[in-house]
Design a protein around this motif. Sequence first.
Motif, PDB file in Angstrom:
ATOM      1  N   GLU A 151     -16.512  17.085  37.378  1.00 27.28           N
ATOM      2  CA  GLU A 151     -16.133  17.704  36.106  1.00 27.28           C
ATOM      3  C   GLU A 151     -15.153  18.860  36.257  1.00 27.28           C
ATOM      4  O   GLU A 151     -14.619  19.351  35.256  1.00 27.28           O
ATOM      5  CB  GLU A 151     -17.393  18.179  35.381  1.00 27.28           C
ATOM      6  CG  GLU A 151     -18.314  17.047  34.942  1.00 27.28           C
ATOM      7  CD  GLU A 151     -19.531  17.520  34.169  1.00 27.28           C
ATOM      8  OE1 GLU A 151     -19.837  18.741  34.255  1.00 27.28           O
ATOM      9  OE2 GLU A 151     -20.167  16.703  33.491  1.00 27.28           O
ATOM     10  N   LEU A 187     -18.615   7.653  33.324  1.00 24.69           N
ATOM     11  CA  LEU A 187     -19.143   8.271  32.105  1.00 24.69           C
ATOM     12  C   LEU A 187     -20.193   7.379  31.457  1.00 24.69           C
ATOM     13  O   LEU A 187     -21.255   7.852  31.037  1.00 24.69           O
ATOM     14  CB  LEU A 187     -18.000   8.552  31.128  1.00 24.69           C
ATOM     15  CG  LEU A 187     -18.400   9.190  29.796  1.00 24.69           C
ATOM     16  CD1 LEU A 187     -19.044  10.558  30.014  1.00 24.69           C
ATOM     17  CD2 LEU A 187     -17.186   9.309  28.871  1.00 24.69           C
ATOM     18  N   SER A 216     -18.533  13.231  33.182  1.00 23.25           N
ATOM     19  CA  SER A 216     -17.092  13.130  32.968  1.00 23.25           C
ATOM     20  C   SER A 216     -16.345  13.355  34.280  1.00 23.25           C
ATOM     21  O   SER A 216     -16.634  14.303  35.012  1.00 23.25           O
ATOM     22  CB  SER A 216     -16.623  14.157  31.940  1.00 23.25           C
ATOM     23  OG  SER A 216     -17.206  13.902  30.678  1.00 23.25           O
ATOM     24  N   ASN A 265     -13.076  14.613  35.230  1.00 22.26           N
ATOM     25  CA  ASN A 265     -11.968  15.347  34.619  1.00 22.26           C
ATOM     26  C   ASN A 265     -10.818  15.528  35.598  1.00 22.26           C
ATOM     27  O   ASN A 265     -11.013  15.547  36.811  1.00 22.26           O
ATOM     28  CB  ASN A 265     -12.445  16.723  34.145  1.00 22.26           C
ATOM     29  CG  ASN A 265     -13.466  16.616  33.026  1.00 22.26           C
ATOM     30  OD1 ASN A 265     -13.377  15.741  32.175  1.00 22.26           O
ATOM     31  ND2 ASN A 265     -14.451  17.516  33.024  1.00 22.26           N
TER      32      ASN A 265
END
Length: 300
Positions: free
Chosen positions: A178, A197, A203, A205
């Motif tokens: 993340e 996810l 997530s 990122n």
Amino acid sequence: MEIKNAGGDAPTIATDARSIGAELVPGWDQPFTAQELDAIEAAVETAVSKKRRSVSGAGNDGEDRPGGVRRRLPGSFSSQHSMRVKLPMMTFGGRIAYSRSATDVERAAAELLKKINAMKSVMDQVIIGFDIEYRPTFQKGVQPRKTAVMQICGDNDHCHVMHVIYSGVPPSLKLILEDTSVLKVGAGIAGDARKVLKDYNVSVNAFQDLSELANQKLAMPRYRWGLASLTEVLLNKQLNKFMKIRCGNWEALFLSKEQQLYAATDAFASWHLYQVLKSLPDAQRNDIENNEEKLTVALP
């Protein structure tokens, strides 16, 4: 029947008894036998060879095609794809840290997180190669299996292969995924991020798709690049994409040495290819698109 790729490249089509319905073929969802995988691998190699010939067009590289525009590809590109078996194999030569229990994955991720934080103090952005593996499904319409393995590589010397199907995503690994200041790189990584996810509610990122970066950097018609094709074109090496490993059981109780090396090499290749691509100047995209036909086929 669709064989969903465990590493993110384009799916491959094959046919066998499993395509006629699960109720008629007991054990349809079990891993293929070695003999079946050998047969599939031979069929896929034949299909890929035909695809490459159709992509390069009739005649020599750079010749005009009937009804089409003149396309000139680098000589290395054509030779690599017609003589793939002669390329040396790309293999990660550093230390592979394999972990599978929640405790071990958390410990490994904590060590990696500590290293990443140290790297942040001396560089503008930390880059890690990221990839996932999961056990393929062998019937159309069947949902993909849960992500089984995550592999992360941030240098030439160390690669983490985490068997998350047994550990889940512990806190330190979640922090890494993340973290918006850590750039994750890979081919088709957006699809991997969506799957992580969905599977773990975590997530991924800050990521960069190597295919998009390659189209920005390479003075060639646009392609939907895979990790294997980028490795061939940029590094003059080939990745191990043998079906016995690629379509193997990533949910096995313990990963084999061959599976660990396969996973680690993909993550390392992603990290290394990013370094190569970033070192290149941007291509003059407008000139290329005005003079070259866009190809819509997906390279392996």
